[in-house]
Motif scaffolding. Structure first.
Motif, PDB file in Angstrom:
ATOM      1  N   ARG A 136       0.819  -1.168  -0.089  1.00 10.41           N
ATOM      2  CA  ARG A 136      -0.067  -0.222   0.041  1.00 10.41           C
ATOM      3  C   ARG A 136       0.974   1.282   0.046  1.00 10.41           C
ATOM      4  N   THR A 310     -16.527   2.763 -11.464  1.00 15.77           N
ATOM      5  CA  THR A 310     -16.802   4.126 -12.143  1.00 15.77           C
ATOM      6  C   THR A 310     -17.726   4.122 -13.015  1.00 15.77           C
ATOM      7  N   ASN A 443      -8.915   2.243   3.089  1.00 14.77           N
ATOM      8  CA  ASN A 443     -10.036   2.902   2.127  1.00 14.77           C
ATOM      9  C   ASN A 443      -9.523   2.703   0.505  1.00 14.77           C
TER      10      ASN A 443
HETATM   11  C1  HEM Z   1     -16.696   5.449  -7.626  1.00 17.15           C
HETATM   12  C2  HEM Z   1     -15.727   4.741  -7.760  1.00 17.15           C
HETATM   13  C3  HEM Z   1     -15.243   3.828  -6.636  1.00 17.15           C
HETATM   14  C4  HEM Z   1     -15.956   3.284  -5.539  1.00 17.15           C
HETATM   15  C5  HEM Z   1     -17.356   3.496  -5.093  1.00 17.15           C
HETATM   16  C6  HEM Z   1     -14.941   2.474  -4.832  1.00 17.15           C
HETATM   17  C7  HEM Z   1     -15.296   1.623  -3.653  1.00 17.15           C
HETATM   18  C8  HEM Z   1     -14.518   0.973  -2.858  1.00 17.15           C
HETATM   19  C9  HEM Z   1     -14.651   0.459  -1.644  1.00 17.15           C
HETATM   20  C10 HEM Z   1     -16.020   0.463  -0.638  1.00 17.15           C
HETATM   21  C11 HEM Z   1     -13.345  -0.113  -1.061  1.00 17.15           C
HETATM   22  C12 HEM Z   1     -13.213  -0.910   0.242  1.00 17.15           C
HETATM   23  C13 HEM Z   1     -12.544   0.085   1.010  1.00 17.15           C
HETATM   24  C14 HEM Z   1     -12.538  -0.318   2.733  1.00 17.15           C
HETATM   25  O1  HEM Z   1     -12.510  -1.621   2.942  1.00 17.15           O
HETATM   26  O2  HEM Z   1     -12.521   0.459   3.409  1.00 17.15           O
HETATM   27  C15 HEM Z   1     -12.278   0.006  -2.114  1.00 17.15           C
HETATM   28  C16 HEM Z   1     -11.019  -0.628  -2.073  1.00 17.15           C
HETATM   29  C17 HEM Z   1     -10.311  -0.339  -3.144  1.00 17.15           C
HETATM   30  N1  HEM Z   1     -10.521   0.368  -4.359  1.00 17.15           N
HETATM   31 FE1  HEM Z   1     -12.153   1.590  -5.031  1.00 17.15          FE
HETATM   32  N2  HEM Z   1     -13.854   2.245  -5.670  1.00 17.15           N
HETATM   33  C18 HEM Z   1     -13.801   3.139  -6.646  1.00 17.15           C
HETATM   34  C19 HEM Z   1     -12.878   3.093  -7.746  1.00 17.15           C
HETATM   35  C20 HEM Z   1     -11.797   2.865  -7.445  1.00 17.15           C
HETATM   36  C21 HEM Z   1     -10.817   2.906  -8.643  1.00 17.15           C
HETATM   37  C22 HEM Z   1     -10.975   3.964  -9.812  1.00 17.15           C
HETATM   38  C23 HEM Z   1      -9.666   2.431  -8.307  1.00 17.15           C
HETATM   39  C24 HEM Z   1      -8.267   2.181  -9.116  1.00 17.15           C
HETATM   40  C25 HEM Z   1      -8.288   2.407 -10.268  1.00 17.15           C
HETATM   41  C26 HEM Z   1      -9.887   1.505  -7.248  1.00 17.15           C
HETATM   42  C27 HEM Z   1      -9.139   0.336  -6.372  1.00 17.15           C
HETATM   43  C28 HEM Z   1      -9.427   0.011  -5.114  1.00 17.15           C
HETATM   44  C29 HEM Z   1      -8.430  -0.703  -4.349  1.00 17.15           C
HETATM   45  C30 HEM Z   1      -7.247  -1.308  -4.980  1.00 17.15           C
HETATM   46  C31 HEM Z   1      -8.868  -1.207  -3.270  1.00 17.15           C
HETATM   47  C32 HEM Z   1      -8.527  -1.739  -2.165  1.00 17.15           C
HETATM   48  C33 HEM Z   1      -7.763  -0.941  -1.182  1.00 17.15           C
HETATM   49  C34 HEM Z   1      -6.873  -1.643   0.106  1.00 17.15           C
HETATM   50  O3  HEM Z   1      -7.209  -2.560   0.689  1.00 17.15           O
HETATM   51  O4  HEM Z   1      -5.858  -1.032   0.455  1.00 17.15           O
HETATM   52  N3  HEM Z   1     -11.201   1.786  -6.602  1.00 17.15           N
HETATM   53  N4  HEM Z   1     -12.836   0.916  -3.109  1.00 17.15           N
END
Ligand code: HEM
Length: 507
Positions: A136, A310, A443
């Motif tokens: 991370r 997205t 997050n």
């Molecule tokens: C509107 C767009 C998006 C929404 C609503 C969303 C929502 C989320 C949510 C709810 C989580 C879990 C967070 C948690 O457990 O606290 C998450 C994790 C993650 N998201 Fe998104 N996401 C979006 C866009 C993206 C994009 C564009 C990318 C990458 C290009 C991305 C990459 C990731 C990754 C890699 C994780 C894991 C992070 C970790 O555990 O360190 N997300 N996302």
């Protein structure tokens, strides 16, 4: 005669023993929450409280929301088959788990088995500490504001293809979810990997094809995903991957070749591929060598996590605009004004679209793409100023969908009302009642990128087209019970009608 009689008796003894052992196996832990003085939902034999999800009759998000609505306590226990799970309702307790006492809850519950899925297990979403922490910190600078600004021209290129595609389809019904998935696939492949997705040019573009396979929840894919969240023993025993195996073959070939070509050419694009090349030079991530699985896993996860989330946000927003023409008009006016004042589709223009910002927030309240959060307690935890004691190993679920539809925080929750996100209304409710991107160190790493991509996509579409509901537009939406992300069973069909900004301004 005597021999036959003894066979019947043997079968009877065997069947009775089997039933007694099975009953004991599935119920021995059913006093778990009672013993700990934690309120619970009465479990049923075999499934515990998990029957509807296990039988693919409801989504995980709706299952958790139903439990949220049934129980009114800050937290409560349930059973997934025989395993006790803690569900947390109170924004204050959620804050402790996600942020304040993160060190006790630093892993997700989702299975991370390097034998079953050597690639996914080395991504941020699946991996556990200490590997996750180092990964991370290495990937964190991927979407700084400075980098996102440089990506806007690339996003605008993808939007030009989107516009041309829609212009040719103004007399027919389009599935806006599919159109937006093409757009966001092109955006992610271009911004993060320096590749051309070409989804609008070729219906069967390889990236779009893989994207469809990732989020097409037939019974087998649903079984894979649900098992990774809720049946780790099964994953360990049967050793199946999270996604369909063909996805790994495509990603391995594509991303290893891309990295090799970039290394050979020496071209720098300041994107994810460059970051991975830098990481390769340093060669290891805390105890794990940077092997091909780690190298392929990172672009694969950014692709999977980036395009679906997205495109879902853009298309659900447009769906709501179909149902509320007055709001659509107001939003289009704001978009056009900002485009005039800030020189077209620039970072500055997007920053000044306040109503659009509120609409996207409201879309993510009503349609949170990932409608639940999960964490695992990694060391015994006693919550300060409370009786709550959580044992190491306990899986924890946060019912985001339940919170986002709770009338205490969001009165008349089925109504789409962007004004819920005026600063006054936002400040009047607990911060952790609205968590579409999760919270704390785990997050969403792509939040900024996802928000800018969503704004840009909506601004391009609404400044060039009206969107209208027709007889194929689903009202209400029926969600696919097999999908762990929020998806309509029939996509989001609607009509697009050309709108000419210049001519409308002159009229
Ligand atoms: C509107 C767009 C998006 C929404 C609503 C969303 C929502 C989320 C949510 C709810 C989580 C879990 C967070 C948690 O457990 O606290 C998450 C994790 C993650 N998201 Fe998104 N996401 C979006 C866009 C993206 C994009 C564009 C990318 C990458 C290009 C991305 C990459 C990731 C990754 C890699 C994780 C894991 C992070 C970790 O555990 O360190 N997300 N996302």
């Amino acid at each position: 005669m005597a021999i036959v009689g003894s066979i019947y008796i043997d079968i009877l003894i065997f069947a009775t023993t089997f039933l007694v052992v099975a009953y004991h196996y599935f119920t021995w832990n059913f006093d778990f929450w009672k013993k700990r003085n934690i309120p619970y939902v009465e479990p049923h034999l075999f499934f515990g409280n998990f029957q509807e999800v296990a039988l693919q009759q409801t989504t995980i998000g709706h299952f958790l929301a139903d439990l949220y609505n049934k129980m009114k306590t800050d937290y409560f226990g349930v059973w997934v088959f025989g395993t006790p799970h803690l569900i947390v309702r109170s924004p204050e307790v959620i804050k402790n788990i996600l942020v304040k006492d993160f060190n006790y809850f630093s892993d997700r519950t989702i299975t991370s088995d390097t034998d079953a899925d050597p690639i996914a297990s080395k991504t941020l979403f699946f991996s556990k500490n200490p590997f996750w922490k180092t990964l991370r910190s290495k990937l964190s600078p991927i979407f700084t504001s400075g980098k996102i600004k440089t990506m806007i021209p690339l996003m605008n290129d993808a939007a030009a293809d989107l516009k041309e595609y829609l212009q040719k389809r103004t007399s027919q019904t389009v599935d806006m979810k599919e159109v937006c998935a093409k757009f966001t696939t092109d955006v992610v492949t271009s911004c993060a990997f320096g590749l051309q997705g070409q989804c609008f040019q070729h219906e069967e573009s390889p990236f779009r094809d893989v994207g469809r396979k990732m989020f097409n929840y037939n019974m087998i894919n649903a079984f894979r995903a649900t098992s990774y969240f809720f049946a780790p023993g099964l994953v360990k025993f049967l050793k199946f991957t999270f996604f369909d195996p063909s996805i790994y073959t495509f990603c391995t070939k594509t991303f290893l070749e891309t990295i090799k070509m970039r290394e050979k050419s020496g071209i720098k694009r300041n994107d994810l591929i460059d970051m991975i090349i830098e990481m390769k030079k340093l060669d290891s991530i805390q105890g794990t060598k940077l092997d091909d699985d780690v190298i392929v896993g990172q672009p694969m996860q950014f692709f999977a996590a980036g395009f679906e989330t997205t495109s879902s946000t853009i298309s659900f927003t447009l769906y709501e605009m179909c149902l509320n023409q007055e709001l659509q008009l107001k939003l289009r006016r704001e978009i056009n004004k900002a485009l005039d004042e800030y020189n077209g589709f620039t970072y500055e223009a997007l920053k000044h679209m306040e109503l659009l910002d509120k609409c996207i927030k409201e879309t993510l309240r009503k349609y949170p793409v990932l409608p639940f959060l999960d964490r695992r307690c990694v060391k015994d935890y006693k919550m300060p100023n409370s009786d709550l004691f959580i044992e190491k190993g306990t899986p924890i679920y946060i019912p985001m969908f339940g919170l986002h539809y709770d009338p205490v925080y969001f009165p008349n929750p089925d109504k789409y009302d962007p004004e819920r996100f005026s600063s006054e209304n936002t400040n009047s409710r607990p911060q952790y009642a609205y968590i579409p991107f999760g919270e704390g160190p785990h997050n969403c790493i792509g939040e900024r990128f996802g928000l800018i991509g969503s704004k840009l996509g909506i601004a391009h579409i609404l400044s060039n087209f009206y969107v209208e509901a027709n007889e194929e537009t689903p009202v209400p939406i029926i969600y696919d019970s097999k999908s762990f992300v929020l998806q309509s069973t029939v996509g989001l069909p609607m009509k697009v009608v050309p709108y000419n900004r210049r001519m409308s301004a002159a009229a």
